[in-house]
Design a protein around this motif. Sequence first.
Motif, PDB file in Angstrom:
ATOM      1  N   ALA A  52    -106.380  76.644  95.089  1.00  0.00           N
ATOM      2  CA  ALA A  52    -105.940  75.885  95.862  1.00  0.00           C
ATOM      3  C   ALA A  52    -105.387  76.217  97.188  1.00  0.00           C
ATOM      4  O   ALA A  52    -105.060  75.558  97.761  1.00  0.00           O
ATOM      5  CB  ALA A  52    -104.370  75.547  95.216  1.00  0.00           C
ATOM      6  N   GLY A  53    -105.972  77.574  97.383  1.00  0.00           N
ATOM      7  CA  GLY A  53    -105.816  78.194  98.730  1.00  0.00           C
ATOM      8  C   GLY A  53    -104.296  78.559  99.126  1.00  0.00           C
ATOM      9  O   GLY A  53    -103.866  78.350 100.407  1.00  0.00           O
ATOM     10  N   ALA A  54    -103.723  78.631  97.919  1.00  0.00           N
ATOM     11  CA  ALA A  54    -102.179  79.114  98.140  1.00  0.00           C
ATOM     12  C   ALA A  54    -101.959  80.612  98.944  1.00  0.00           C
ATOM     13  O   ALA A  54    -102.930  81.238  98.675  1.00  0.00           O
ATOM     14  CB  ALA A  54    -101.496  79.204  96.891  1.00  0.00           C
ATOM     15  N   THR A  55    -100.863  80.803  99.379  1.00  0.00           N
ATOM     16  CA  THR A  55    -100.374  82.082 100.040  1.00  0.00           C
ATOM     17  C   THR A  55     -99.011  82.340  99.183  1.00  0.00           C
ATOM     18  O   THR A  55     -98.154  81.471  99.062  1.00  0.00           O
ATOM     19  CB  THR A  55    -100.101  81.916 101.413  1.00  0.00           C
ATOM     20  OG1 THR A  55    -101.346  81.725 102.177  1.00  0.00           O
ATOM     21  CG2 THR A  55     -99.370  83.329 101.853  1.00  0.00           C
ATOM     22  N   ALA A  56     -98.934  83.332  98.746  1.00  0.00           N
ATOM     23  CA  ALA A  56     -97.780  83.846  97.835  1.00  0.00           C
ATOM     24  C   ALA A  56     -96.815  84.837  98.491  1.00  0.00           C
ATOM     25  O   ALA A  56     -97.299  85.687  98.999  1.00  0.00           O
ATOM     26  CB  ALA A  56     -98.121  84.490  96.329  1.00  0.00           C
ATOM     27  N   ILE A  57     -95.504  84.387  98.453  1.00  0.00           N
ATOM     28  CA  ILE A  57     -94.457  85.223  99.112  1.00  0.00           C
ATOM     29  C   ILE A  57     -93.658  86.093  97.857  1.00  0.00           C
ATOM     30  O   ILE A  57     -93.192  85.315  97.280  1.00  0.00           O
ATOM     31  CB  ILE A  57     -93.603  84.659  99.993  1.00  0.00           C
ATOM     32  CG1 ILE A  57     -94.222  83.912 101.291  1.00  0.00           C
ATOM     33  CG2 ILE A  57     -92.409  85.832 100.610  1.00  0.00           C
ATOM     34  CD1 ILE A  57     -93.563  82.984 102.025  1.00  0.00           C
ATOM     35  N   VAL A  58     -94.040  87.208  97.778  1.00  0.00           N
ATOM     36  CA  VAL A  58     -93.265  87.944  96.492  1.00  0.00           C
ATOM     37  C   VAL A  58     -92.596  89.119  96.915  1.00  0.00           C
ATOM     38  O   VAL A  58     -92.748  89.737  97.692  1.00  0.00           O
ATOM     39  CB  VAL A  58     -94.760  88.297  95.397  1.00  0.00           C
ATOM     40  CG1 VAL A  58     -95.620  87.228  95.083  1.00  0.00           C
ATOM     41  CG2 VAL A  58     -95.436  89.412  96.135  1.00  0.00           C
ATOM     42  N   THR A  59     -91.720  89.441  95.774  1.00  0.00           N
ATOM     43  CA  THR A  59     -91.096  90.715  95.770  1.00  0.00           C
ATOM     44  C   THR A  59     -91.208  91.482  94.486  1.00  0.00           C
ATOM     45  O   THR A  59     -90.986  91.186  93.197  1.00  0.00           O
ATOM     46  CB  THR A  59     -89.392  90.371  95.537  1.00  0.00           C
ATOM     47  OG1 THR A  59     -89.493  89.394  96.860  1.00  0.00           O
ATOM     48  CG2 THR A  59     -88.709  91.649  95.853  1.00  0.00           C
ATOM     49  N   PRO A  60     -92.261  92.404  94.743  1.00  0.00           N
ATOM     50  CA  PRO A  60     -92.775  93.235  93.467  1.00  0.00           C
ATOM     51  C   PRO A  60     -91.787  93.860  92.671  1.00  0.00           C
ATOM     52  O   PRO A  60     -92.053  93.841  91.225  1.00  0.00           O
ATOM     53  CB  PRO A  60     -93.811  94.292  94.337  1.00  0.00           C
ATOM     54  CG  PRO A  60     -94.177  93.638  95.544  1.00  0.00           C
ATOM     55  CD  PRO A  60     -92.793  93.033  95.883  1.00  0.00           C
ATOM     56  N   ARG A  61     -90.445  93.996  92.997  1.00  0.00           N
ATOM     57  CA  ARG A  61     -89.716  94.791  91.886  1.00  0.00           C
ATOM     58  C   ARG A  61     -88.582  93.780  91.304  1.00  0.00           C
ATOM     59  O   ARG A  61     -88.248  93.994  90.781  1.00  0.00           O
ATOM     60  CB  ARG A  61     -88.635  95.621  92.884  1.00  0.00           C
ATOM     61  CG  ARG A  61     -89.349  97.128  93.226  1.00  0.00           C
ATOM     62  CD  ARG A  61     -88.461  97.913  93.882  1.00  0.00           C
ATOM     63  NE  ARG A  61     -87.734  97.561  95.225  1.00  0.00           N
ATOM     64  CZ  ARG A  61     -86.587  98.071  95.564  1.00  0.00           C
ATOM     65  NH1 ARG A  61     -86.039  99.127  94.981  1.00  0.00           N
ATOM     66  NH2 ARG A  61     -86.194  97.608  96.855  1.00  0.00           N
ATOM     67  N   ARG A  62     -88.995  92.439  91.757  1.00  0.00           N
ATOM     68  CA  ARG A  62     -88.226  91.373  91.000  1.00  0.00           C
ATOM     69  C   ARG A  62     -88.598  91.354  89.694  1.00  0.00           C
ATOM     70  O   ARG A  62     -89.854  91.466  89.398  1.00  0.00           O
ATOM     71  CB  ARG A  62     -88.591  89.897  91.605  1.00  0.00           C
ATOM     72  CG  ARG A  62     -87.640  88.838  91.029  1.00  0.00           C
ATOM     73  CD  ARG A  62     -87.433  87.611  91.711  1.00  0.00           C
ATOM     74  NE  ARG A  62     -86.918  87.754  92.684  1.00  0.00           N
ATOM     75  CZ  ARG A  62     -87.124  87.221  94.064  1.00  0.00           C
ATOM     76  NH1 ARG A  62     -88.266  86.376  94.343  1.00  0.00           N
ATOM     77  NH2 ARG A  62     -86.190  87.253  95.088  1.00  0.00           N
ATOM     78  N   ARG A  63     -87.740  91.463  88.309  1.00  0.00           N
ATOM     79  CA  ARG A  63     -88.090  91.414  87.198  1.00  0.00           C
ATOM     80  C   ARG A  63     -87.492  90.026  86.503  1.00  0.00           C
ATOM     81  O   ARG A  63     -86.437  89.580  87.016  1.00  0.00           O
ATOM     82  CB  ARG A  63     -87.461  92.580  86.685  1.00  0.00           C
ATOM     83  CG  ARG A  63     -88.042  93.898  87.057  1.00  0.00           C
ATOM     84  CD  ARG A  63     -89.267  93.776  86.271  1.00  0.00           C
ATOM     85  NE  ARG A  63     -90.237  94.892  86.962  1.00  0.00           N
ATOM     86  CZ  ARG A  63     -91.192  94.702  87.777  1.00  0.00           C
ATOM     87  NH1 ARG A  63     -91.676  93.632  88.007  1.00  0.00           N
ATOM     88  NH2 ARG A  63     -91.797  95.486  88.456  1.00  0.00           N
ATOM     89  N   SER A  64     -88.070  89.356  85.618  1.00  0.00           N
ATOM     90  CA  SER A  64     -87.885  88.421  84.969  1.00  0.00           C
ATOM     91  C   SER A  64     -88.711  88.664  83.616  1.00  0.00           C
ATOM     92  O   SER A  64     -89.638  88.988  83.124  1.00  0.00           O
ATOM     93  CB  SER A  64     -88.016  86.920  85.518  1.00  0.00           C
ATOM     94  OG  SER A  64     -89.516  86.486  85.338  1.00  0.00           O
TER      95      SER A  64
END
Length: 158
Positions: A52-64
């Motif tokens: 889809a050509g997406a870009t992801a803004i992530v927080t690697p330490r976030r846990r779920s």
Amino acid sequence: MRVLTGESRPRFSANDRTDLAEIAALARRFGFRPILEGATEGWTVADELGRAGATAIVTPRRRSSASERQTSDNGSSIENAAKLHAHGVPVVVVPASRGIVLGGIVGQDLLHLPIEAGFAIRGGLPEQAALESITIEAARVLGVGHREGSVEVGKDAD
């Protein structure tokens, strides 16, 4: 119209694999490239997000935690940024806390960003991609990649 003509990119806040997959399908159908803030379960649909050509803004330490009621992969993974990157999704790493606290050890908050990038590396993101995730990729998402985010002739150098 600006999204459909490619003048601007839509930004979605989504973490759940179902939401992320639906955004990817919508993006492919209408030909836009989404920016996904959160994308906690992005690793489970990384191939769809890449197509889809997406870009992801992530927080690697976030846990779920993973839901035991679902049979498919879900929950967070330290490999999220690495798997997204491997499927061609540009990754921007951000800290969970985006403010500066003046109490306690002043300036400690400034360490959160490189620590998040370090966690992405620990999860398998190549070092160069981790560096770019907090520099040029972040500048591109903000729409200033043509003048910030890397050291090049003609770019701002302040």
